[in-house]
Design an enzyme around this catalytic site. Structure first.
Site, PDB file in Angstrom:
ATOM      1  N   GLU A  60      33.485 -27.871 -40.043  1.00 32.29           N
ATOM      2  CA  GLU A  60      34.278 -29.097 -40.111  1.00 32.29           C
ATOM      3  C   GLU A  60      35.529 -28.999 -39.243  1.00 32.29           C
ATOM      4  O   GLU A  60      35.902 -29.963 -38.575  1.00 32.29           O
ATOM      5  CB  GLU A  60      34.720 -29.379 -41.561  1.00 32.29           C
ATOM      6  CG  GLU A  60      33.579 -29.547 -42.541  1.00 32.29           C
ATOM      7  CD  GLU A  60      33.222 -28.267 -43.283  1.00 32.29           C
ATOM      8  OE1 GLU A  60      32.876 -28.365 -44.463  1.00 32.29           O
ATOM      9  OE2 GLU A  60      33.285 -27.172 -42.677  1.00 32.29           O
ATOM     10  N   CYS A  88      35.124 -27.095 -48.221  1.00 35.97           N
ATOM     11  CA  CYS A  88      36.019 -26.270 -49.033  1.00 35.97           C
ATOM     12  C   CYS A  88      37.385 -26.963 -49.097  1.00 35.97           C
ATOM     13  O   CYS A  88      37.600 -27.968 -48.406  1.00 35.97           O
ATOM     14  CB  CYS A  88      36.147 -24.880 -48.415  1.00 35.97           C
ATOM     15  SG  CYS A  88      37.084 -24.862 -46.868  1.00 35.97           S
TER      16      CYS A  88
END
Length: 173
Positions: A60, A88
């Site tokens: 990401e 996360c």
């Protein structure tokens, strides 16, 4: 919650899975991501933390960095991120800061998922931006890809330890 995904969603998640394979070939945890705007991929990424010696080099984060450079703006308005594993806390925070509108992930992260599994930063009252989060797109395939990697990795570690023991025994003879 069940989400309705279309063929375009599936196609972008399949691309993210291909990118996850790149990570695996590099010895990284197989997570891939694509960022889409107006039906076009504007950035792609995969985990590179080990190779880059950078704890922040998640798929990401790679996508956010590339997209920002591409469009010359840190605000990634009206975009959708497709990622094979639930973000996360670090990645969720970065996605909020970059104003990604929609996050679609495949497999939940039972240890560190910050999009609803362990915690949900996207629904936090402390958030100044809200994103639509949709989970479960090609979940079984994404989960299987990750589980196969970790199964193989555990087997390799076990074999390496056995080889070290065998070498040590031979050295003692």
């Amino acid at each position: 919650m069940t989400f309705e995904f279309n063929d375009q969603d599936r196609r972008f998640m399949q691309r993210a899975m291909e990118l996850a394979s790149h990570a695996e070939h590099e010895g990284e945890v197989p997570v891939g991501a694509v960022l889409v705007k107006n039906g076009q991929i504007i950035a792609e990424g995969w985990n590179q933390s080990i190779g880059h010696h950078d704890a922040t080099a998640h798929a990401e984060m790679q996508v956010i960095r590339k997209a920002g450079q591409s469009i010359e703006n840190y605000r990634l308005l009206d975009t959708t991120l497709y990622v094979t594993l639930e973000p996360c806390p670090m990645c969720a925070g970065a996605l909020l800061h970059s104003r990604v509108k929609r996050i679609v992930f495949g497999a939940p992260d039972l240890k560190a998922g910050a999009a609803g599994t362990v915690l949900n930063l996207f629904e936090s009252q402390a958030s100044y931006h809200y994103a639509d989060v949709e989970s479960g797109l090609l979940e079984a395939e994404c989960r299987d890809q990750l589980q196969a990697f970790f199964k193989r990795r555990r087997k390799e570690i076990k074999q390496k330890k056995q080889q070290q023991r065998d070498t040590q025994v031979k050295g003692e003879e």
